[in-house]
Design a protein around this motif. Structure first.
Motif: not given
Length: 462
Positions: A219-248
């Motif tokens: 939201e603030d360009e002067r700050e970074g985003v920690a999610l960019n450091v996490i690989p997509d494969e790890l993010l997908l594993n996290v999403l697979r443990s959530l329900d459909t409402t949370t994913i959307e």
């Protein structure tokens, strides 16, 4: 002369408008004299029809005035507004489809209006308000010209293969750089990873315009985003443990989140957990269902009917009953309210409960289990046939274990909005004689549709 000097002091815009008008009259007069002095062949060439593909501007007015015809007295305020309106209308007519022929004043006003819009989007409302006021002082209809130019630029930015395929099914598979297949109306994005992101219809058209390189933006360009450091494969594993409402909800954050939420492995898990008997006739039917939706697992999960197991379907019914009074001139009426509950389990068991208004849903839902001992409680079996729910062998296991009758129901499964599958419309309610098999239907006068309510403590699919 004193009145004219006063008008020039009080109305500087009037003075500017008079000078611009004089200059326009001089230019028209010079153009008319040049036209009259040209030979007929030159005039024919001047008025020749435009070439195909060019935009033809409306002809200018042929009425010209000499500078000596200008009034000596200053214009009134009403005449000033009328002439400004004519000037703005003339400027809007001279706007071409391919290039802007606006006057310098209108062009400047549009630029100021565009800056005001940017300031408003950035939250600087005070600066935006000042710029809006400045733009409207220059041109009264600057907002119309600005929105016309924005709409035109958006139309030119739409890729022609996507614009031509408005009616067909557009399927997209995303894993990297995009490639548009105009013949099949398919957008394919390839990369080195094996994960594939699939979408159809309007969602595919939206994602086809996404850039090739996606990242989480702060939201603030002067700050970074920690999610960019996490690989997509790890993010997908996290999403697979959530329900459909949370994913959307996660997908609505940004473009990168939307693309990750379309991973086929996420929705494939939901498909094989949800669509198995008694949701479908047999285990092999799920492959035919997926094929019917062109292997779009998310679209399959949304559009293929399924009973919700992570909550309870509740029907609130009302009817009016005449009361008893000690006086003949008093007519008392009672509004009676009762609830019907249906809870479905993955093994094909269904719980049905008929309770009056004394037993509220807040009290019933925590105890609605197979071990419940309560009048009006029955247990049966269910099966989903397309979008029709068939409930059979409803009986009371505790109060009437050896009853000669059991009950059966047919309900239509509906979804409002699409993908919720949250409504059950009662089609029939019948009693069945266990010994003879005779079926006797009940008259449905006060029954109302069942609506789904999610319960966090209910396990759902497993």
């Amino acid at each position: 002369m004193a009145a004219q000097a006063h008008a020039e002091t009080e109305f500087p815009e009037l003075v500017r408008f008079r000078e611009e008008w004089k200059e326009e009259v001089r230019q028209r007069r010079a153009a008319r004299q040049q036209t009259e002095s040209e030979p007929p062949d030159s005039q024919t060439q001047r008025h020749a029809p435009p070439l195909v593909g060019t935009s033809q501007l409306p002809p200018a007015s042929t009425t010209a005035c000499d500078s000596s015809d200008l009034p000596v007295q200053p214009l009134s305020q009403a005449d000033l507004h009328n002439r400004v309106a004519v000037s703005v209308s003339r400027a809007s007519l001279y706007t071409s489809n391919s290039e802007s022929n606006n006057s310098s004043t209108l062009t400047r006003a549009v630029g100021i209006y565009r800056s005001a819009v940017q300031h408003e989007q950035e939250g600087r409302l005070d600066e935006a308000l000042k710029l809006y006021s400045q733009a409207f002082r220059l041109e009264q209809n600057v907002d119309r010209t600005y929105f016309w130019e924005e709409q035109r630029s958006q139309q030119l930015a739409i890729p022609s293969p996507l614009a031509a395929d408005l009616g067909g099914l557009l399927k997209a598979t995303f894993t990297g750089k995009s490639k548009v297949n105009a013949a099949q109306g398919t957008t394919i994005i390839k990369a080195d990873t094996k994960d594939k992101y699939c979408a159809s219809g309007a969602l595919a058209k939206l994602i086809a315009n996404f850039p090739a390189e996606l990242a989480f933006t702060p939201e603030d360009e002067r700050e970074g985003v920690a999610l960019n450091v996490i690989p997509d494969e790890l993010l997908l594993n996290v999403l697979r443990s959530l329900d459909t409402t949370t994913i959307e909800r996660f997908a609505a954050v940004c473009r990168k989140a939307r693309v990750l939420s379309l991973d086929s492995s996420i929705w494939k898990d939901f498909i094989y957990m949800a669509y198995k008997p008694p949701q479908i006739p047999d285990a092999d039917s799920v492959n035919a269902i997926i094929k019917r939706f062109n292997a779009d697992y998310r679209q399959t999960y949304i559009e293929q009917p399924r009973l919700r197991l992570d909550g309870v379907y509740i029907s609130v019914c009302h009817y009016v009953r005449r009361g008893v009074s000690d006086y003949a001139w008093v007519n008392s009426m009672h509004l009676v309210t009762y609830h019907r509950y249906l809870r479905f389990f993955a093994d094909g068991t269904v719980l049905s409960l008929l309770a009056n208004e004394e037993h509220t849903p807040q009290n019933v839902i925590p105890v609605l289990k197979p071990s419940l001992r309560m009048k009006g409680f029955t247990v049966g079996n269910w099966q989903l046939d397309g979008s029709i729910v068939r409930i059979s062998n409803l009986h009371s296991p505790h109060y009437y274990p050896s009853s000669r009758y059991n009950f059966q129901m047919s309900l239509a499964l509906q979804s409002k909005p699409l993908g919720r599958w949250n409504r059950l419309e009662v089609l029939s309610y019948e009693s069945v004689n266990v010994e003879t098999g005779e079926v006797a239907p009940f008259v449905l006068k006060h029954e109302r549709p069942f609506w789904f309510s999610r319960v966090k403590s209910y396990p759902g699919y497993h």
